[in-house]
Design an enzyme around this catalytic site. Structure first.
Site, PDB file in Angstrom:
ATOM      1  N   GLU A   4       1.135  10.773   9.677  1.00  9.62           N
ATOM      2  CA  GLU A   4       1.692  10.045  10.825  1.00  9.62           C
ATOM      3  C   GLU A   4       1.553  10.914  12.082  1.00  9.62           C
ATOM      4  O   GLU A   4       1.206  10.433  13.158  1.00  9.62           O
ATOM      5  CB  GLU A   4       3.162   9.691  10.558  1.00  9.62           C
ATOM      6  CG  GLU A   4       3.757   8.774  11.619  1.00  9.62           C
ATOM      7  CD  GLU A   4       5.202   8.371  11.322  1.00  9.62           C
ATOM      8  OE1 GLU A   4       5.769   8.866  10.332  1.00  9.62           O
ATOM      9  OE2 GLU A   4       5.757   7.576  12.105  1.00  9.62           O
TER      10      GLU A   4
ATOM     11  N   GLU B  88      14.971   9.580   8.350  1.00  8.65           N
ATOM     12  CA  GLU B  88      14.770   8.121   8.398  1.00  8.65           C
ATOM     13  C   GLU B  88      13.820   7.689   7.269  1.00  8.65           C
ATOM     14  O   GLU B  88      14.079   6.720   6.550  1.00  8.65           O
ATOM     15  CB  GLU B  88      14.217   7.729   9.776  1.00  8.65           C
ATOM     16  CG  GLU B  88      13.784   6.283   9.907  1.00  8.65           C
ATOM     17  CD  GLU B  88      12.381   6.149  10.492  1.00  8.65           C
ATOM     18  OE1 GLU B  88      11.507   5.609   9.791  1.00  8.65           O
ATOM     19  OE2 GLU B  88      12.154   6.589  11.643  1.00  8.65           O
ATOM     20  N   HIS B  89      12.714   8.411   7.113  1.00 15.71           N
ATOM     21  CA  HIS B  89      11.771   8.076   6.039  1.00 15.71           C
ATOM     22  C   HIS B  89      12.445   8.147   4.663  1.00 15.71           C
ATOM     23  O   HIS B  89      12.242   7.294   3.817  1.00 15.71           O
ATOM     24  CB  HIS B  89      10.593   9.068   6.042  1.00 15.71           C
ATOM     25  CG  HIS B  89       9.453   8.646   6.912  1.00 15.71           C
ATOM     26  ND1 HIS B  89       8.185   8.459   6.420  1.00 15.71           N
ATOM     27  CD2 HIS B  89       9.381   8.379   8.234  1.00 15.71           C
ATOM     28  CE1 HIS B  89       7.369   8.107   7.400  1.00 15.71           C
ATOM     29  NE2 HIS B  89       8.066   8.051   8.515  1.00 15.71           N
TER      30      HIS B  89
ATOM     31  N   HIS C 156      13.671  12.058  12.147  1.00 16.12           N
ATOM     32  CA  HIS C 156      12.618  11.132  11.733  1.00 16.12           C
ATOM     33  C   HIS C 156      12.314  11.264  10.236  1.00 16.12           C
ATOM     34  O   HIS C 156      12.114  10.276   9.527  1.00 16.12           O
ATOM     35  CB  HIS C 156      11.365  11.398  12.578  1.00 16.12           C
ATOM     36  CG  HIS C 156      10.159  10.647  12.140  1.00 16.12           C
ATOM     37  ND1 HIS C 156       9.117  11.242  11.471  1.00 16.12           N
ATOM     38  CD2 HIS C 156       9.830   9.335  12.262  1.00 16.12           C
ATOM     39  CE1 HIS C 156       8.193  10.331  11.200  1.00 16.12           C
ATOM     40  NE2 HIS C 156       8.591   9.172  11.669  1.00 16.12           N
TER      41      HIS C 156
END
Lengths: 423, 422
Positions: free
Chosen positions: A140, A68-69, A65
């Site tokens: 997040e 991905e950012h 993740h």
């Protein structure tokens, strides 16, 4: 280029595999203004332990993740802004077994596609840019921690599994992501973002040959080796029967999960997914006798629902919502499964549910995103998602009963609850 | 993209959107009524009670059988806020005739069921079934309370309540818990009779059937709808500008703080404000995204919404409690930057194409089309997506700066953690 026409669905799919191993699907959609591209790698939150160049690596939870950012950063700046100039708003998600990057746009589609393919295949990280992301992803993580839907779901997975990495949140924890460095991100990109581990799907009114030519021109010439991954050895038993916590919620919520036999990675996968979905509808779907009875008794409300899910090495059926008496609801679910196994499924009920489920699957084809994601999953797991009408026809009541008998049992069940904070 | 609007009966309009590209058809029936504190909860409850059964399908089981047989047709009740109007009714979606095995037609039976749900509810001695009323009342109260569960939604809703206290726009979509508690079976019946006889009914269809067939199906489905002195659609009132900024804080046991900021917009150049808002916080390339998130790493989300129908802008962000002042200051700095025109060419181009992309692709989604046209009608507007796109195309930077000058901070809401109280 291979072309398959699915007459019953009114869809055509073009398929090509480049010499570097990249699979490309193009689904032409005449009459639509928007064009959609989805570029995905078979790499997700569960892939934390894998073998690269002969060496087993343990990477921090949340790294897929995080990567991905950071993929949106480019040497020149940021891909978001480049795409923004053309009115395309790109986005991405990390799932358990997949990371996908996508955009839709009405203008400059090919130019945007070129940007998408470039930024996802060319990593550009610095220690500084990696450190900067800690604050953003940290918030997040805090955001989902305050979300009861997420908490109750993670609690359920932790109760169900003892070895599977499904126990760990896709985004990781504030602590686990603090160990992520530019170097580990480069390693993960090198291992998983090779064309042979990826799929490009384009949906919309496009020329399939242009898409293929563009991908051939932009992407690396070489594929990569197959990366062995370790998902642990999961026992049949659940890890913990019950788990609960308190949060700022308006009413008690629950999720019950049944640990199911994992699906095979071939055509049987789609079959098992459809059987699982049908079993879920028959057992506790909105028109099932159980749902109607519990709703009438006030034990459930419209928040109640269930689904069947598969991930690498695991599968489960789960259901839940708000209820003042979760134990009564779960006891009724187990009892109903038993009754269905003993008495069988009413023929009329079965036929109309199959009909409804067929309509639901067809409805899904309105969504470009659904089409792209299911083609991608199908490629990763070796099945054709658009063959569902034939699969539905081949499934019998006995298949569904066998599924219920094997999986919906008290000893396979866990209960996850969230209770309102006491004042 | 063509829309044909015809009057089927007094205060009953059909909005017909022909399309062949979808797998499904959508049919929607929406009553448009003023959003008011004393009726909002009753109207929300009404749709849920109506969805429980009709004379021919008197319970949810019978309704499910009928819908399943129509290849999993769906009929959902909807309660929406559009400007200062409440829109209540049903949205049906069913597979388009060309995909039904055996050439069965679904439009007519779905339209008939939609009509029954509204005109022909199951009753006991002339009233709704008491058990349905009681259980849906409990469900509605649960639903109103459950807004607390998603703190982001909760904070946005609290901001609007505080900012527009005393205005219809501050009334929540489902009404309040206290108002829901007060509904009796008798009151619900009165609300029902008034709603179906005096409120505007807007019907929408998107799918492959021709206009004549859709009109016939709906005329027959709504043949018994009572119509008397149908009310027009009232306009949404302007938000009165506040002299001093209103600050509201609330504490809960949460790990992330939620900051909400509401702004009034004095300018009525809505295309320019729309552009200004997109530049400010309306996209992932906006000032808020690039600075509050990307540059300062203060949050995962910081975005703004322009409520075109009311003429206000709201900002929402999830932050560390301790970063309240930093985030607050930076949000205002970024608004100032838009006002002063501190913008790169690509930002202006990007904002424009983001909006044009959204308008151009509207016709690719049946639910977006239905929602868009309902919003237009319920707020007295008639522009098509193409016309709105044209307005955006013609906006100049000068108009944006001038319009954004009129944007004033009005109300600030902060949801903080309990430990932060000490």
């Amino acid at each position: 280029m291979k072309q398959t026409f699915y007459e019953r669905l009114g869809e055509a799919v073009y398929q090509e595999t480049l010499p570097n191993g990249l699979r490309i699907y193009i689904v032409p959609k005449a009459g639509y203004a928007k064009k959609y591209a989805f570029f995905a790698t078979r790499y997700g939150g569960m892939d934390t332990r894998f073998c690269l160049d002969g060496e087993w690596l343990d990477t921090p939870a949340g790294i897929a993740h995080y990567l991905e950012h950071k993929m949106f950063d480019t040497k020149e700046g940021n891909a978001l802004q480049e795409l923004a100039k053309n009115g395309a708003e790109p986005n991405a998600f990390t799932a358990n077994a997949m990371t996908g990057y996508y955009f839709d746009s009405t203008d400059h589609f090919e130019e945007n596609l070129e940007i998408l393919l470039s930024f996802v295949s060319i990593p550009w990280f610095t220690e500084e840019s990696v450190a900067k992301e800690q604050g953003i992803i940290g918030q997040e993580i805090r955001m989902v921690e305050d979300n009861p839907d997420w908490q109750i779901y993670m609690q359920m997975l932790k109760a169900m599994y003892s070895a599977s990495p499904a126990r760990t949140s896709i985004a990781g924890t504030v602590e686990s992501i603090s160990h992520i460095t530019a170097e580990t991100l480069y390693d993960c990109h090198k291992a998983f973002y090779t064309p042979s581990n990826m799929v490009l799907t384009v949906v919309g009114d496009v020329d399939p040959h242009h898409v293929v030519d563009l991908a051939r021109r932009i992407l690396p010439r070489e594929g990569g080796p197959v990366i062995p991954r370790d998902y642990g050895t999961e026992p049949e038993e659940v890890a913990q029967k019950e788990v609960s916590c308190q949060m700022e919620v308006s009413a008690p919520q629950f999720l019950t999960g049944f640990k199911c036999r994992p699906a095979r990675e071939d055509e049987d996968h789609l079959r098992m997914e459809i059987i699982g979905d049908l079993a879920c509808d028959i057992l506790l779907g909105e028109s099932s006798p159980l749902y109607l009875r519990l709703y009438d008794q006030g034990l459930i409300n419209t928040s109640f629902g269930g689904a069947f899910e598969t991930m690498p090495g695991i599968a489960y059926l789960y259901a839940g919502g708000d209820s003042k008496d979760a134990r009564a609801v779960t006891a009724e679910i187990v009892k109903e499964a038993k009754r269905l196994c003993e008495e069988g499924i009413d023929e009329d009920f079965y036929q109309r549910l199959k009909r409804a489920a067929y309509g639901d699957n067809l409805r899904g084809l309105n969504s470009f995103e659904t089409i792209a994601i299911s083609l991608t999953e199908g490629y990763f797991l070796n099945f054709d998602p658009l063959s569902f009408p034939q699969v539905y026809e081949s499934i019998t009541k006995e298949d569904v009963v066998a599924f219920l008998r094997e999986n919906i049992r008290e000893d396979r069940m866990v209960l996850s609850e969230i209770l309102p904070k006491e004042a | 993209l063509e829309m044909t609007r015809t009057m089927l009966a007094e205060g009953v309009y059909l909005n017909y959107l022909p399309a062949r590209k979808f797998k499904t058809s959508v049919l929607s029936a929406q009553f448009v009524t003023p959003l008011q504190r004393d009726t909002a909860a009753a109207h929300a409850l009404l749709t849920a009670v109506l969805r429980r059964g009709t004379v021919s399908c008197p319970d949810m089981g019978a309704l499910s059988v009928r819908l399943d047989k129509l290849y999993g047709a769906r009929i959902d009740y909807t309660v929406r806020k559009k400007g200062e109007n409440q829109c209540v009714g049903f949205v049906a979606s069913f597979i388009d005739d060309s995909f039904v095995p055996g050439g069965e037609r679904l439009l007519e039976p779905v339209a008939a069921l939609l009509g029954e749900l509204i005109c022909d509810p199951v009753t006991v001695r002339g009233r709704f079934v008491p058990a349905y009323f009681e259980s849906e009342k409990v469900n509605l109260i649960d639903a109103i309370r459950s807004i607390l569960n998603d703190k982001r939604d909760y904070a946005s809703s609290r901001l609007l309540q505080e900012m527009c206290a005393g205005e219809a726009y501050g009334v929540p979509r489902l009404g309040s818990e206290a108002d829901a508690e007060k509904i009796t079976l008798k009151k619900l019946h009165t609300a029902y009779s008034r709603l179906i006889s005096t409120s505007r009914l807007e019907l929408f269809y998107s799918g492959s059937a021709d206009l004549k067939r859709v009109e016939q199906a709906l005329l027959s489905a709504f043949a018994t709808l009572p119509r008397e002195s149908v009310q027009g659609i009232p306009a949404t009132a302007e938000h009165p500008a506040r002299q001093e900024v209103k600050y509201v804080e609330e504490a809960m046991d949460v790990t992330q703080g939620k900051l909400g900021m509401g702004f009034s917009c004095g300018s009525d150049d809505s295309a320019a404000i729309l552009m200004g808002n997109t530049l400010f916080g309306g996209s992932s390339n906006s000032k808020l995204f690039m600075n509050v998130r990307e540059k300062l790493s203060l949050c995962y989300y910081a975005s703004s919404v322009y409520h075109r129908q009311k003429g206000i802008i709201t900002v929402s962000s999830g932050i560390e409690f301790a970063n309240y002042q930093k985030a607050y200051d930076e949000i205002l700095v970024q608004l100032e930057a838009v006002r002063r025109g501190e913008l790169e060419d690509w930002e202006l181009e990007g904002a424009k194409s983001t909006l044009l992309n959204a308008y151009t692709s509207m016709g690719d989604s049946q639910s977006k089309l239905e929602n868009f046209y309902l919003g237009q009608i319920a707020t007295g507007h008639s522009e098509s997506p193409e016309e709105l796109a044209e307005q955006v195309r013609s906006v100049t930077p000068e108009r944006i700066f001038r319009a954004m000058e009129s944007v004033q901070l009005d109300t600030v809401y902060f949801l903080k953690g309990k430990e932060a109280e000490a």
